[in-house]
Design a protein around this motif. Structure first.
Motif, PDB file in Angstrom:
ATOM      1  N   THR A   1       0.455  -1.199   0.113  1.00 50.49           N
ATOM      2  CA  THR A   1       0.308   0.094  -0.458  1.00 50.49           C
ATOM      3  C   THR A   1       1.067   1.135   0.195  1.00 50.49           C
ATOM      4  O   THR A   1       0.181   2.328   0.129  1.00 50.49           O
TER       5      THR A   1
ATOM      6  N   ASP B   1       0.116   1.218   7.590  1.00 48.05           N
ATOM      7  CA  ASP B   1       0.155  -0.139   7.727  1.00 48.05           C
ATOM      8  C   ASP B   1       1.125  -0.986   7.990  1.00 48.05           C
ATOM      9  O   ASP B   1       1.896  -0.365   6.993  1.00 48.05           O
TER      10      ASP B   1
ATOM     11  N   ARG C   1      -4.194  -1.597   9.554  1.00 51.52           N
ATOM     12  CA  ARG C   1      -3.950  -0.540   8.837  1.00 51.52           C
ATOM     13  C   ARG C   1      -4.401   0.470  10.298  1.00 51.52           C
ATOM     14  O   ARG C   1      -5.292  -0.043  10.903  1.00 51.52           O
TER      15      ARG C   1
ATOM     16  N   MET D   1      -0.441  -4.577   3.821  1.00 49.41           N
ATOM     17  CA  MET D   1      -1.805  -4.905   4.459  1.00 49.41           C
ATOM     18  C   MET D   1      -1.347  -6.696   3.964  1.00 49.41           C
ATOM     19  O   MET D   1      -1.469  -6.896   3.224  1.00 49.41           O
TER      20      MET D   1
END
Length: 241
Positions: free
Chosen positions: A73, A78, A102, A195
């Motif tokens: 990401t 994250d 997250r 993630m």
């Protein structure tokens, strides 16, 4: 009633429960850190008659610990957990463990999950960052630095294999055996900017849904035919008596 009807009904009840869990899994196929729910079915043996009859139990559910796919990401807040470990956040009644890494920082510097729960360090305390200290750098052992300043550490915990897990919200779990701080970072760690997705395989789960639905319909047809046969036999006996 014929024993075969009881057996068929027990099979239908088991299938209904499996359908519910599969539908829940499919609905959360895109939920970060979600762990699929599985059911273990046992055979129940009735010996009340000369010929023992096997029934299907209602089934006991358990949460799969299989890891989900990790995706990049590039968000500094994250993290994805590598190895058999869990992150922790403060729930309403104590620590909750999750693979959903997250996070976000509040204007006051509190490190929280995307759902607003305080993220915990290895000692079980909420993590406080410097709100003007810049983006955090999170090492593989969870250590958080902002610039040259150490700001804390994301806690990693291991849950014993024998522990039973119950679900909290969608991605959190509550074990019935206490989790322990992870100490061996050669086996576990975190990856910043990544993630972990759900461990549900949508194609496989939908295929199971279709298969179970067909089996359920087949049993329903068998039950209907058995009931018709039984009714016909009762009418025939009534006419000859």
């Amino acid at each position: 009633m014929q024993p075969s009807l009881y057996v068929s009904l027990s099979g239908q009840m088991a299938m209904m429960r499996r359908l519910e869990t599969l539908a829940h899994n499919v609905a959360n196929a895109t939920t970060a850190g979600f762990r699929a729910e599985e059911i273990k079915f046992d055979e129940l043996l009735s010996e009340k008659t000369d010929d023992p009859t096997a029934f299907v139990s209602a089934g006991s559910t358990y949460i799969s610990r299989q890891a989900g796919e990790v995706v990049r990401t590039d968000n500094p807040f994250d993290v994805a957990v590598s190895g058999d470990a869990w992150l922790a956040f403060q729930g309403p009644n104590g620590p909750v463990y999750t693979r959903d890494g997250r996070m976000m920082m509040t204007p006051e510097g509190d490190l929280r999950t995307v759902n607003g729960y305080p993220v915990l360090d290895v000692g079980g305390a909420p993590i406080q960052l410097n709100p003007v200290g810049g983006k955090p750098n999170i090492a593989s052992d969870g250590t958080i630095t902002q610039g040259a300043t150490r700001a804390g550490a994301v806690g990693l915990f291991t849950i014993p294999p024998e522990a039973n897990l119950t679900r909290f919200d969608n991605s959190g779990v509550l074990p019935d055996v206490a989790a322990e701080p992870a100490l061996d970072f050669s086996r576990v760690g975190v990856l910043q900017g990544f993630m972990e997705q759900s461990n549900v395989n949508p194609v496989s789960e939908i295929s199971r849904l279709i298969q179970i639905q067909r089996s359920f319909d087949s049993i329903s047809n068998t039950l209907a035919k058995s009931e018709d046969t039984l009714s016909s036999a009762v009418r025939a006996l009534g006419e000859t008596s």
